[in-house]
Design a protein around this motif. Structure first.
Motif, mmCIF file in Angstrom:
data_model
loop_
_atom_site.group_PDB
_atom_site.id
_atom_site.type_symbol
_atom_site.label_atom_id
_atom_site.label_comp_id
_atom_site.label_asym_id
_atom_site.label_seq_id
_atom_site.Cartn_x
_atom_site.Cartn_y
_atom_site.Cartn_z
ATOM 1 N N GLU A 30 0.936 -1.306 0.005
ATOM 2 C CA GLU A 30 0.098 0.018 0.023
ATOM 3 C C GLU A 30 0.799 1.240 0.082
ATOM 4 O O GLU A 30 0.350 2.230 -0.277
ATOM 5 C CB GLU A 30 -0.830 0.028 1.195
ATOM 6 C CG GLU A 30 -0.289 0.186 2.420
ATOM 7 C CD GLU A 30 0.310 -1.224 3.178
ATOM 8 O OE1 GLU A 30 0.419 -1.397 4.244
ATOM 9 O OE2 GLU A 30 0.195 -2.084 2.319
ATOM 10 N N CYS A 75 -3.404 -4.210 5.762
ATOM 11 C CA CYS A 75 -3.683 -3.022 5.044
ATOM 12 C C CYS A 75 -5.110 -2.828 4.553
ATOM 13 O O CYS A 75 -5.355 -1.687 4.100
ATOM 14 C CB CYS A 75 -2.981 -3.287 3.715
ATOM 15 S SG CYS A 75 -3.384 -4.537 2.651
ATOM 16 N N LEU A 78 -4.947 0.498 -3.090
ATOM 17 C CA LEU A 78 -5.760 0.782 -1.702
ATOM 18 C C LEU A 78 -5.447 2.335 -1.456
ATOM 19 O O LEU A 78 -4.396 2.861 -1.502
ATOM 20 C CB LEU A 78 -5.325 -0.032 -0.589
ATOM 21 C CG LEU A 78 -5.703 -1.504 -0.551
ATOM 22 C CD1 LEU A 78 -5.071 -2.125 0.596
ATOM 23 C CD2 LEU A 78 -7.046 -1.669 -0.747
#
Length: 314
Positions: free
Chosen positions: A158, A247, A200
């Motif tokens: 991420e 995450c 993300l």
């Protein structure tokens, strides 16, 4: 002479949070890995991934002859056992050598991005979807090609740091073969994350749904057909380990297991762990609770999810 049918392994009452779990390769900060009492710290059970790392066992009969437990055959075999396999005291303080996480330079990704001819997976996608959409997913996931035609899936976290690479091989019909390579090893400091984790974003937490599927190809096809979702892959039936899913905290997550009883069962067993981390996760059981036998009778056992996604996208 009667030998024990199995051997008793007792969990230690105290969790050691400083060691590295041999199965996940991560520090045992959350205490998910519990050691077997009286054995070296490399042996125990991981409540995160469900893998037991069991020690070799020794049995001595009344004549002093030694037998060792064979994990493969689940039986006792006669033979001299090295003293290094004998249980140690429960006060042992064995340190496990574990490297720090390393990252792959981004420049290496783009080195394999433009290789021609493209791998079979990209060729398959170009034969079945508009070119601009395939160009889009190729760049989104930085899909690479090896000189021998392998498909490179870069596992980028991420924070946009490349943690690992997985090389899979596909036939002309886009079906994965049994051949694969993992060039960056755990023991040298390269640990996996979710495929697509770099997609993300804090901006869509709680609003845009993140879909978790098993295979990288399924995630890529999902991105083409249903781009309103964020598509990630956990890399196989046992890929939902705790170090990968942190995450996802704060995100709405839909897990879609493959079409088999085992895949669905494992996903459901992981669901409470998602919830314990306050991850809003649900499971879409595309088998509708059918057994493997029923799925095989219907001809959909372990079928590629691509066909189902095509129907949804119409």
């Amino acid at each position: 002479m009667l030998l024990k049918k199995d051997r008793l392994l007792k969990f230690s009452k105290k969790r050691n949070t400083t060691i590295i779990s041999p199965c996940c390769g991560k520090r045992n900060i959350d205490g998910k890995f519990v050691n077997y009492e009286g054995y070296p710290l490399t042996y125990g059970y991981c409540h995160s991934c469900g893998i037991a790392t069991t020690p070799p066992a020794v049995y001595s009969d009344e004549k002093g002859e030694e037998y060792q437990w064979n994990e493969t055959t689940s039986s006792w075999e006669q033979g001299v056992v090295s003293s290094t396999t004998l249980p140690l005291s429960e006060n042992v303080n064995q340190e496990i050598n574990h490297p720090e996480q390393k990252f792959i330079p981004e420049a290496i990704i783009w080195k394999y991005f433009q290789i021609e001819p493209e791998n079979n997976l990209l060729k398959y996608l170009r034969n079945n979807f508009p070119q601009e959409l395939v160009d889009g997913v190729k760049e989104t996931y930085a899909i690479g090609t090896t000189k021998d035609g392998g498909t490179i899936f870069w596992l980028t976290n991420e924070n946009a740091l490349v943690q690992k690479a997985k090389i899979s091989y596909y036939n002309n019909e886009g079906k994965r073969t049994n051949k694969f390579k993992v060039p960056y090893k755990n023991e040298t400091g390269y640990f996996a994350c979710l495929f697509g984790a770099h997609l993300l974003s804090e901006s869509f937490k709680g609003t845009r749904t993140v879909v978790l599927v098993e295979s990288e190809k399924t995630a890529i096809v999902g991105e083409i057909l249903l781009p309103q979702y964020v598509w990630l892959a956990y890399g196989g039936i046992n890929g939902l380990t705790d170090d990968k899913i942190d995450c996802l905290i704060g995100h709405k997550v839909l897990i879609i297991p493959d079409m088999s009883e085992n895949a669905v069962s494992i996903a459901y067993k992981k669901l409470p762990f998602f919830h314990s981390k306050r991850i809003n996760a649900k499971i879409w059981d595309m088998t509708d609770g059918k057994t493997d036998l029923q799925l095989k009778e219907e001809g959909i056992y372990n079928n590629d999810l691509e066909d189902f996604f095509r129907e949804l996208s119409k």
